[in-house]
Design an enzyme around this catalytic site. Structure first.
Site, mmCIF file in Angstrom:
data_model
loop_
_atom_site.group_PDB
_atom_site.id
_atom_site.type_symbol
_atom_site.label_atom_id
_atom_site.label_comp_id
_atom_site.label_asym_id
_atom_site.label_seq_id
_atom_site.Cartn_x
_atom_site.Cartn_y
_atom_site.Cartn_z
ATOM 1 C CD GLU A 188 -2.734 -1.378 2.131
ATOM 2 O OE1 GLU A 188 -2.743 -0.289 3.263
ATOM 3 O OE2 GLU A 188 -3.548 -2.507 2.771
ATOM 4 C CD GLU A 217 -3.626 -5.944 3.645
ATOM 5 O OE1 GLU A 217 -4.691 -5.695 4.747
ATOM 6 O OE2 GLU A 217 -2.636 -5.639 3.610
#
Length: 484
Positions: A161, A313
């Site tokens: 991220e 995820e």
């Protein structure tokens, strides 16, 4: 005579490296979890399953307060899950043996399942991209190789991220790419069969409120402004500034969640097609809140062709303590309805899986945690295998597509008294009470001389190699003397 010594040492080192690489290759090939679909002999990427098959993994909360484990997750689902995810920091934090926080991951949580399930390690550089050394990278590589030696395939996801603004290493594309390339090369020296996963946050919502003038470096501003219009918005590419190139990546992934309507503090069923947005970058239209269909950077066509891809995820959140319920939501949905809409849109959706065959792994975030959007703290449950009714519905729906998924193979535990556990003949590294950032973590009994020697390794460990090498060199020199 003295001039021959470097040549002899170089030859010995080359032989040792070749043997170690061949051994690692054999281990990876034989332990790749493939019970329902065989992996081709020459897979196109590290750990890639056969075409038409997909991994299902869980990021289980193994903290002291939760007490969950891969073993328990397998029992709940009634199947041997193929991958389990854990996280640690680089440099490694000191381990707290009371709270269980810090240190390296506890790989025995996987070996105790008595399966060959893969170990997926997410690593956060929370001191920034400049807060660790190449020696820290080398130590990480040796740690990961120990899991391969113990019979488990490995994924490494570094600095995920990075295209957001919620981590200290974020919005630094030029430094990220340079660091990634160094890390990739360093890890592959120790763990050639480790699958390196590049994993930004999904583009929907990009640039997440980031203004171009808040980015520190001019080079990074130029990289992020991909269309050159002087601003950062949804028309800029959310991914490409951070991509190190196909030669430095094994798998591509994204984080992708359904959390509701901002500020995400009440329960609402997702719109159909939301799951597919992870691949297309399309945010579906929602009339109730005036949300129009919006196109963000697509992921699948750009990043799943050269390399296999995954949801690194993911999950749908159930708000345990929902607030701010709008007037139009007259009946709040149940947890099974909220999370069921998520898995039926993707995980158990045969049409979706067929449309995106290069999506070869879905990792669910099996946690309950407090998150805050708009300064509204909310307890959110992402777990699919916890609540009885949710689990029962999930298992029932999974049956229709279970043959598409790859499950871990059972591995008989070693004979009593042989050491190890859960099928691992060599014990995997444990979290340690005191962690020195320069210490390479590896199997208790090393199988080859570490190239990343530090004083922490100690003479006791290196002594057998030193004595053996001395004897071998002496023999070679004696033989040369006789010839001369």
């Amino acid at each position: 005579m003295p001039s021959l010594l470097p040549l002899v040492l170089l030859a010995l080192l080359s032989t040792a490296l070749a043997q170690n690489t061949r051994s690692a290759s054999r281990t990876s090939t034989s332990t790749n979890p493939t019970s329902t679909a065989p992996v081709p002999a020459a897979a196109t990427a590290v750990n890639e399953p056969a075409d038409g098959s997909i991994y299902f993994g869980l990021w289980v909360d193994t903290s002291v307060t939760s007490g969950d484990s891969p073993l328990n997750a397998n029992a709940r689902l009634g199947r041997n899950i193929s991958w389990f995810q854990f996280s640690q920091n680089i440099p490694v934090d000191e381990y707290n043996d009371v709270t269980g926080v810090g240190g390296i991951i506890n790989g025995t949580k996987v070996t105790e399942t008595n399966t060959d399930a893969g170990i997926y390690v997410t690593v956060y550089p929370l001191q920034g991209l400049g807060g660790f050394t190449q020696q820290d990278m080398a130590a990480l590589g040796v740690q990961l190789q120990s899991y391969v030696t113990a019979g488990h395939a490995v994924f490494l996801r570094f600095a995920p991220e990075m295209n957001g603004n919620w981590f200290p290493y974020a919005t630094q594309p030029t430094m990220f790419v340079a660091t990634w390339k160094t890390l990739y090369t360093t890890i592959k020296q120790s763990c050639p069969t480790c699958g390196m996963v590049w994993s930004p946050n999904a583009a929907i919502g990009y640039p997440y409120g980031i203004a171009l003038d808040t980015v520190a470096l001019a080079a990074d501003q130029a990289a992020l402004d991909t269309n050159g219009d002087g601003q950062l918005d949804l028309n800029d590419d959310a991914y490409s500034p951070y991509y190190p190139g196909d030669d430095y990546v094994d798998w591509n992934g994204v984080s992708y969640y359904y959390k509701g309507n901002y500020p995400n503090d009440y329960n609402v069923i997702q719109p159909p097609g939301f799951f597919e947005g992870s691949m297309t970058g399309v945010l579906p239209e929602v009339d109730e809140i005036g949300q129009t269909q919006t196109q963000y950077t697509p992921f699948y066509n750009n990043y799943c062709m050269a390399n296999p891809c995954m949801l690194s995820e993911s999950g749908a959140s159930w708000k345990v303590n929902q607030t701010g319920i709008p007037s139009w939501l007259t009946v709040s949905p149940t947890q099974e309805q909220v999370e069921g809409a998520w898995w039926r849109d993707g995980i158990t959706n045969a049409t979706f899986l067929s449309m995106y065959p290069r999506l070869k792994m879905i990792m669910n975030f099996e946690w309950e945690k407090v998150e805050s959007d708009g300064n509204v703290p909310t307890l959110r449950d992402f777990r699919l295998t916890n609540a009885t009714d949710v689990l029962a519905a999930f298992v029932a729906d999974f049956e229709a597509v279970a043959q598409r998924y790859v499950w871990a193979n059972y591995v008989p535990p070693p004979p009593s008294g042989s050491g190890g556990g859960g099928g691992a003949q060599i014990p995997v590294p444990q979290p340690q009470v005191s962690v020195h950032r320069a210490t390479p973590y590896r199997a208790t009994v090393p199988t080859s001389l570490s190239l990343f020697f530090s004083s922490a390794q100690g003479w006791a460990e290196l002594r057998p190699y030193a004595l053996g090498l001395t004897a071998l060199v002496a023999g070679v020199l004696a033989g040369v003397s006789l010839v001369l």
